[in-house]
Design an enzyme around this catalytic site. Structure first.
Site, short mmCIF file in Angstrom:
data_model
loop_
_atom_site.label_atom_id
_atom_site.label_comp_id
_atom_site.label_asym_id
_atom_site.label_seq_id
_atom_site.Cartn_x
_atom_site.Cartn_y
_atom_site.Cartn_z
CG HIS A 95 -1.67 -1.20 1.06
ND1 HIS A 95 -1.57 -2.88 1.27
CD2 HIS A 95 -2.92 -1.32 0.44
CE1 HIS A 95 -2.85 -3.54 2.20
NE2 HIS A 95 -3.90 -2.05 0.88
N PRO A 96 1.67 1.26 -1.16
CG PRO A 96 3.92 1.01 -1.71
CD PRO A 96 2.28 0.14 -1.42
#
Length: 184
Positions: free
Chosen positions: A113-114
């Site tokens: 989930h960058p």
């Protein structure tokens, strides 16, 4: 969060453990450490240089240790002990705070989930995108994904990305309509 099965990574790939189990995990949601992404070449097939710089800030380190202590407390609860036959691996009870942080660094990840790498903001001095998701200084290029977030969300990015995508679609359609109306 809790994963309903246990796994480990081998050669960068998750391998489900052969025995039954689960994973208790904690993830500080608002890190203040900042990394960077650098374009290395005008060739689009060349990968950028990504420097996550995770856990660089003392506050992030402290929150990681607090997260481990929370998981340790949960693992000691009667409810968890009732459904387990072995203790946590590694045994956090035997670890010092520096050892906990070292283990956290070794096993932590982005959870895929960058975000915030092309953040929205006021102008090019503080962001990559304007409020209409356009790249500052470039004509005809927008970014409509989690990288546009100005701040990291405090949970899974799925719903916020869907909301941004809907709003981004409205912006694109609105701008296209305005451009058509102005060309008449």
């Amino acid at each position: 969060y809790c994963n309903p099965f246990s796994y480990s990574y081998h050669d960068g790939k998750p391998i489900i453990d052969p025995c039954s189990g689960f994973l208790l995990s904690a993830q500080p949601c608002r890190p203040i450490s900042r990394g960077s992404i650098e374009v290395c070449s005008p060739d689009p097939s060349r990968q950028p240089l990504i420097k996550p710089n995770s856990l660089a800030a003392k506050q992030d380190q402290s929150e990681a240790i607090t997260a481990i202590k929370l998981v340790r407390s949960m693992a000691k609860s009667r409810s968890i002990r009732r459904v387990t036959s072995a203790g946590p691996n590694p045994d956090f009870n035997a670890m010092s705070a520096p050892d906990m942080l070292e283990d956290f660094r070794a096993r932590a990840g982005t959870v895929f989930h960058p975000s915030c790498t092309c953040r929205m903001g006021v102008d090019a001095s503080d962001s990559v995108l304007d409020a209409r998701l356009r790249v500052h200084g470039l004509q005809g290029l927008r970014v409509i994904d989690a990288s546009a977030f100005p701040n990291i969300t405090s949970g899974n990015t799925n719903a916020p990305v869907m909301m941004l995508a809907r709003k981004g679609a409205e912006i694109v359609l609105d701008d296209a309509k305005t451009q058509r109306d102005n060309s008449k």
